[in-house]
Design an enzyme around this catalytic site. Structure first.
Site, PDB file in Angstrom:
ATOM      1  N   GLU A 162       0.843  -1.384  -0.106  1.00 34.18           N
ATOM      2  CA  GLU A 162       0.142   0.041  -0.050  1.00 34.18           C
ATOM      3  C   GLU A 162       0.655   1.214  -0.113  1.00 34.18           C
ATOM      4  OE1 GLU A 162      -2.655  -0.368   3.387  1.00 34.18           O
ATOM      5  OE2 GLU A 162      -3.820  -2.007   2.223  1.00 34.18           O
ATOM      6  N   GLU A 267      -5.898 -10.709  -1.755  1.00 35.04           N
ATOM      7  CA  GLU A 267      -7.013 -10.434  -0.545  1.00 35.04           C
ATOM      8  C   GLU A 267      -8.237 -10.721  -0.650  1.00 35.04           C
ATOM      9  OE1 GLU A 267      -5.402  -7.357   1.941  1.00 35.04           O
ATOM     10  OE2 GLU A 267      -3.296  -7.724   1.554  1.00 35.04           O
TER      11      GLU A 267
HETATM   12  C1  GLA Z   1      -4.785  -4.718   4.131  1.00 30.96           C
HETATM   13  C2  GLA Z   1      -3.464  -5.734   4.499  1.00 30.96           C
HETATM   14  C3  GLA Z   1      -3.895  -6.706   4.989  1.00 30.96           C
HETATM   15  C4  GLA Z   1      -5.087  -6.808   6.333  1.00 30.96           C
HETATM   16  C5  GLA Z   1      -6.102  -6.027   5.727  1.00 30.96           C
HETATM   17  C6  GLA Z   1      -7.261  -5.985   6.507  1.00 30.96           C
HETATM   18  O1  GLA Z   1      -5.478  -5.139   3.022  1.00 30.96           O
HETATM   19  O2  GLA Z   1      -2.667  -5.781   3.262  1.00 30.96           O
HETATM   20  O3  GLA Z   1      -2.745  -7.240   5.664  1.00 30.96           O
HETATM   21  O4  GLA Z   1      -4.582  -6.009   7.169  1.00 30.96           O
HETATM   22  O5  GLA Z   1      -5.908  -4.826   4.987  1.00 30.96           O
HETATM   23  O6  GLA Z   1      -7.703  -7.375   7.124  1.00 30.96           O
END
Ligand code: GLA
Length: 378
Positions: A162, A267
């Site tokens: 990020e 994710e």
């Molecule tokens: C972001 C992070 C993850 C996790 C999510 C929420 O996407 O990359 O590691 O913390 O937020 O679960």
């Protein structure tokens, strides 16, 4: 004699019958890792209890369905290190052992991020910001300590998480403020030095939005021009019914792969609750109002919504399947609905249903839909 022969025939018939019934039963719940074996790795994020195999039905999903795991939190800086006690790898070791025991592709998440990192990393003893040289040295030490420990065991690392804003520019964080924008390339260089065989990834959200992917592409090209290793980009998939737009998702996959990296959806979870941010923008008052009616299905998911979610998952997996040559991995963010972080985000204490398995570990219509994408693609 005749009776004996008859008995043998009856037993044989029974055996054949039960084998075929069992096989038909198996066929209705195949393993995702087999269904998608020719396409990409498929996995899930796990928590500590899951690496300790505390809940048998969750263990069965993780080991039966998936061939890759990512730690939901266990390898984040704040989980490995505290000012009071230094490094403690007990839980992270357990995660890696679990992955090795089950012969899974092990992903390390995440080395450099502005969240879930102790504030002290960015500070001098007096509490003020430290300087570039010190912070770079701390980053290098952390990467060498963690990647070095799991050299040859963790197969790929989310090196930086990020780091870009919505407009594709480098986000203003303690990392970029203190070190400068080149903190990203330094992180990749250190990770490669620490384990030259490990794959290295850049991971972020909104990776399907054109303004964002323009920045990610600049980042990838910048690294490649300097001869710095980057293998793949991770598109966080915390999505919903009305986002991402399929055309933009597809365009992003193509554009990333044209830079010579593989694409991963890292994710994945599809919320059934409204998209709070899309509907309110930055209007805090409107958001607050929306919170009131946000928890729509506290007592169970209506069939109509189950079907809607199944359709959404099928649309997404059709895109992934179509671009399988460009995609190396799909990872769900969690195992079953009950332990998904989306029950607490963006609103705490909600009941969401974002994964393929329900709170009893039973496959949902969304699971069948994901399987059918490949099985019906003849
Ligand atoms: C972001 C992070 C993850 C996790 C999510 C929420 O996407 O990359 O590691 O913390 O937020 O679960």
């Amino acid at each position: 004699m005749k009776i004996k022969k008859l008995t043998i025939n009856v037993i044989a018939a029974l055996v054949i019958f039960s084998v075929s019934v069992f096989a038909a039963g198996c066929d209705t719940q195949p393993a995702l890792k087999d269904v998608y074996a020719k396409d990409f790795l498929i996995g899930c994020a796990v928590n500590y209890d899951q690496t300790c195999e505390m809940v048998p039905c969750e263990t069965a999903i993780i080991t039966g369905q998936f061939n890759t795991i990512t730690p939901e939190n266990l390898l984040k800086w704040e989980k490995l290190y505290s000012d009071a006690n230094g490094y403690n790898f007990d839980k992270a070791d357990k995660f890696v052992e679990f992955g090795q025991k089950n012969k899974m592709f092990i992903v390390g998440h995440t080395l450099v991020w502005q969240h879930q990192t102790p504030m002290s990393i960015f500070q001098n003893a007096d509490g003020n910001d430290t300087d570039r040289k010190t912070l770079l040295a701390r980053m290098k030490e952390h990467i060498f300590t963690v990647v070095g420990r799991y050299k040859g065991k963790v197969n790929g690392w989310d090196v930086v998480n990020e780091a870009l804003d919505a407009d594709g520019n480098i986000r203003k964080t303690k990392w970029s403020e203190i070190i400068g924008d080149d903190y990203i390339e330094k992180a990749f260089e250190y990770a490669h030095e620490a384990d030259p065989d490990a794959e290295l990834y850049y991971n972020d959200f909104d990776m399907w939005k054109p303004s964002k992917y323009a920045g990610v592409i600049r980042l990838i090209r910048g690294l490649k021009t300097k001869g710095i290793r980057i293998d793949s980009v991770g598109m966080q998939g915390h999505w919903g019914f009305d986002y991402p737009f399929d055309e933009e998702l597809e365009a992003a996959i193509l554009v990333y792969s044209q830079t010579g990296v593989k694409v991963m959806v890292t994710e994945l979870d599809i919320s059934v609750l409204p998209n709070l941010f899309a509907n309110t923008g930055a209007d805090i008052a409107a958001m607050r109002e929306m919170r009131e009616g946000y928890n729509l299905y506290p007592d169970g998911l209506p069939d109509e919504i189950q079907q809607k979610q199944a359709k959404r998952y099928a649309e997404l997996f059709s895109i992934f399947h179509r671009h399988a040559d460009r995609i190396s991995r799909i990872t769900f963010w969690g195992v079953q609905d009950g332990n998904s972080w989306r029950n607490n985000w963006p609103v705490r204490g909600c009941t969401d249903y974002p994964l393929l398995f329900d709170r009893d570990c039973k496959p949902k219509p969304a699971f069948d839909a994901v399987v059918k994408v490949v099985k019906c693609d003849k």
